[in-house]
Design an enzyme around this catalytic site. Structure first.
Site, mmCIF file in Angstrom:
data_model
loop_
_atom_site.group_PDB
_atom_site.id
_atom_site.type_symbol
_atom_site.label_atom_id
_atom_site.label_comp_id
_atom_site.label_asym_id
_atom_site.label_seq_id
_atom_site.Cartn_x
_atom_site.Cartn_y
_atom_site.Cartn_z
ATOM 1 N N HIS A 92 -58.817 2.628 6.312
ATOM 2 C CA HIS A 92 -58.409 2.329 4.942
ATOM 3 C C HIS A 92 -59.530 2.677 3.955
ATOM 4 C CE1 HIS A 92 -56.275 -0.185 1.868
ATOM 5 N NE2 HIS A 92 -57.509 -0.221 1.378
ATOM 6 N N GLU A 93 -60.689 2.115 4.213
ATOM 7 C CA GLU A 93 -61.800 2.358 3.282
ATOM 8 C C GLU A 93 -62.202 3.830 3.295
ATOM 9 O OE1 GLU A 93 -62.358 0.268 1.113
ATOM 10 O OE2 GLU A 93 -61.310 -1.380 2.096
ATOM 11 N N HIS A 121 -60.097 5.689 0.886
ATOM 12 C CA HIS A 121 -60.638 5.619 -0.481
ATOM 13 C C HIS A 121 -61.802 6.598 -0.615
ATOM 14 C CE1 HIS A 121 -58.308 2.346 -2.025
ATOM 15 N NE2 HIS A 121 -58.765 1.455 -1.166
ATOM 16 N N HIS A 129 -60.671 10.107 -1.056
ATOM 17 C CA HIS A 129 -60.165 10.288 -2.414
ATOM 18 C C HIS A 129 -61.332 10.611 -3.358
ATOM 19 C CE1 HIS A 129 -56.895 8.546 -5.359
ATOM 20 N NE2 HIS A 129 -57.038 9.839 -5.482
HETATM 21 ZN ZN ZN Z 1 -58.062 -0.439 -0.645
#
Ligand code: ZN
Length: 673
Positions: A461-462, A465, A468
């Site tokens: 998940h991290e 990010h 991105h």
């Molecule tokens: Zn998040």
């Protein structure tokens, strides 16, 4: 030289001292104010006023970003003092900037002049969003209202920081040392860490705390019901009226909500939620509440089924007649183990840190045509590791830090932060740098750190990010990476990455039993998949409960009407929740997302973005999950474009249509596949 004032490369963490903060910030803010003054006198062109202003803003953000980062991962009394002493100066600067009428006029001039049409779409959007943000930060207000608006900003920023500190202090204040008889059921590695912690404190026995790697396993595994109850009560009443008065977040909550409402009124909105939604993908409070209610309605039968099964199991198999909040994780784990015959602990043995990191790197390299390798940089702690990303041609794309383990000096949770953003400065192309922070268990003895599957998901998940931020192709600061991406779409890349942790082709390359060296057995994987949607109805309702509470707290709730936030939560629970916590539960007092973070009237964005991410992942399910052309399309249309266009447009460009909730319901087991 003050390391915070060196922008030549990576942050110089080992040389950092709290006493560097004030002089660096004072110098940068003075420079920033001079740049703002110059910008208001400059011609209304991108080059003459936006570019130099971006330089100044970037320097402030980069220097303060380091302070904020260290305050979050390596807190000390001295640093906290420096942080708190300087935070108001920073808030004042940004507020001033948001209220600067001359600057606002300059943007308006640029937006209206002939040169505007010649700007790239990204730059046009930056100007339009800047105008919108000016309006939302009070730039159009008459002077008296402007002053009040700025005062509220100051106050809110202080209250938010205090809220988080109270929570951290209250979390750290509790520990319990128990004798062996009370540790029954708790896994060996958790016990080893608890033993080490007790020894460090000079006590015989096993020491447990409210920090996630200790609290989580106790709630899940400890046979001693009283121990679970005590930890639960301590955790659920953190920063509330039962503890130290100076750590009580209750009055802070009332003040925060009241001040937000006042600010919204100054801007001419009915409530804070309306203000919050202006720059978001969702159109209105009503749309969000309808979206949540629809999901709640569809999830409710599944949640009731989950709760009944759990109660029945607890009664018949565990001798627990009244299932209490401190039994839920424990009974769930037992029920899950019974149904699927494996435990998190068993799975954890297959996920040593090095294998997980290598698996993560493989997924990212395959999808996005990049190479990730270890690299070196000045670090803030010996736990931290550093990597660089290169494209297929060998050009450096970005770099990132990884700080995986929980520490007393680190705030809870997991998060990604920007250290440096991608940006073109004349002929120089500045590559982005990210921080990835988690709170996983550290290695004990000479074993590697072992991650639960949840922790693996968190890491992906991290990292989503991070990608991105790191794989952006934007060259303007304001739309680079996550810049100007709508809040409710910002979790798309992160939640999207989690899906890969549920794929056999990924996990068989990303697992190694720590003793035997075997990869994850297919049979165990199949059970994990079968268990994946275990209690998905309960989980979904829990998230919806928080999201509805948050949205209503900031829309139809009137803090002056004599009702408390807790009472509102109880009302929401009575409509949404299937399992009710005890009356002493003070969840709002530790709801840092909306009181100490940026999620106010935005918590729904997790579910909103899950719809986007599940649907985006559907494209990979259709094409092949590690399909490089699908990966290229995702990178091009979602990751690379940052905030240069509306998220709804990026989604359509990638998927070829608008998002649909069906993929999420299907992936949660609430629609037949
Ligand atoms: Zn998040």
């Amino acid at each position: 030289m003050n390391p915070l004032l060196d922008f030549g490369g990576l942050p110089r963490f080992p040389e950092f001292r709290p006493e560097h903060v004030a002089p660096a910030l004072d110098a940068l803010l003075a420079e920033g104010r001079a740049s703002v003054a110059a910008a208001t006198q400059a011609a209304a062109t991108w080059e003459a006023f936006i570019a130099p202003l971006d330089d100044a803003k970037e320097r402030i953000a980069r220097a303060w970003g380091q302070v904020e980062h260290l305050h979050a991962v390596l807190d000390s009394p001295e640093l906290r003092e420096a942080y708190n002493a300087n935070l108001p100066k920073l808030t004042e600067f940004w507020t001033e900037l948001g209220l600067n009428h001359a600057l606002f006029e300059k943007y308006r001039e640029l937006g209206a002049c002939a040169g505007f049409a010649a700007l790239s779409p990204a730059r046009k959007r930056i100007v339009e969003n800047a105008l919108r943000d000016f309006r939302l930060s009070g730039a159009e207000l008459p002077q008296d209202k402007k002053t009040r608006f700025a005062e509220i900003d100051q106050e809110l920023s202080k209250l938010g920081a205090k809220f988080s500190e109270n929570l951290l202090d209250a979390t750290n204040a509790f520990s319990i040392v128990v004798e062996q008889s009370r540790t029954s059921g708790i896994p060996g590695d958790v016990l080893a860490a608890a033993r080490e912690a007790a020894q460090k404190a000079g006590r015989p026995g096993w020491k447990f705390t409210l920090l996630a790697p200790s609290y989580g396993p106790v709630m899940k595994y400890a046979e001693d019901r009283a121990l679970r109850e005590e930890l639960y009560r301590e955790s659920a009443t953190r920063a509330a009226e039962f503890g130290k008065p100076e750590w009580d977040n209750t009055p802070l909550i009332a003040s925060i909500v009241t001040l937000r409402k006042e600010q919204a009124a100054l801007l001419g909105y009915r409530n804070y939620a309306e203000v919050s939604l202006v720059p978001k993908m969702a159109q209105s409070t009503a749309q969000v509440l309808a979206f949540l209610e629809d999901l709640a309605l569809r999830a409710r039968p599944f949640a009731e089924r989950d709760a009944d099964a759990l109660r029945r199991f607890a009664r018949s198999e565990l001798g627990i007649d009244n299932l209490e909040s401190w039994d839920v994780a424990f009974a769930s784990e037992k029920l899950r183990t019974r149904h699927y015959a494996f435990s998190d602990e068993e799975v954890k043995q297959y996920f040593p840190e090095d294998v997980v990191m290598a698996g993560l790197v493989r997924v990212a390299e395959t999808l996005y045509e990049i190479r990730i390798s270890p690299s070196s940089a000045p670090l803030w702690h010996e736990d931290v590791r550093f990597f660089e990303i290169r494209d297929a041609g060998g050009t450096r794309v970005g770099q990132f830090y990884v700080d995986l383990y929980a520490r007393e000096t680190k705030r809870g949770g997991a998060w990604m932060d920007s250290a440096i953003s991608r940006r073109r400065k004349g002929r120089l192309l500045q590559t982005p740098v990210a921080y990835l922070n988690c709170n996983f268990s550290r290695p004990v003895g000479n074993k590697p750190a072992l991650f639960t599957h949840d922790e693996v998901l968190t890491l992906f998940h991290e990292f989503g990010h991070g990608l991105h931020h790191l794989l952006t192709r934007m060259e303007d600061l304001a739309v680079s990476g996550m810049g100007n991406v709508e809040w409710d779409a910002v979790e798309l890349p992160s939640q999207f990455m989690e899906n890969f942790c549920w794929e056999w082709d990924v996990l068989r390359h990303m697992s190694r039993q720590v003793e035997s060296g075997e990869t994850l057995p297919r049979e165990l994987f199949d059970k994990m998949i079968a268990a994946k949607n275990f209690q998905s109805g309960l989980d979904m309702l829990r998230q919806i409960e928080f999201a509805v509470f948050d949205m209503r707290l900031h829309s139809d709730f009137d803090p002056a009407a004599g009702r408390s936030a807790l009472q509102l939560l109880e009302e929401v629970r009575s409509r949404v929740a299937v399992l009710k916590p005890p009356a002493y539960n003070r969840f709002p007092n530790s709801f840092g997302h909306i009181f100490g973070g940026g999620y106010a009237a935005g918590y729904y964005s997790y579910k909103w973005a899950e719809v986007l991410s599940a649907d985006a992942y559907g494209f990979f399910e259709e094409r092949g999950i590690l399909d490089a052309s699908a990966g290229r399309r995702f990178r091009d249309e979602i990751l690379a474009v940052g905030g240069s266009r509306p998220a709804a447009e990026s989604f359509r460009a990638f998927r070829g249509r608008d998002p649909s909730v069906d993929a999420l319901l299907r992936r949660s087991g609430m629609i037949a596949a």
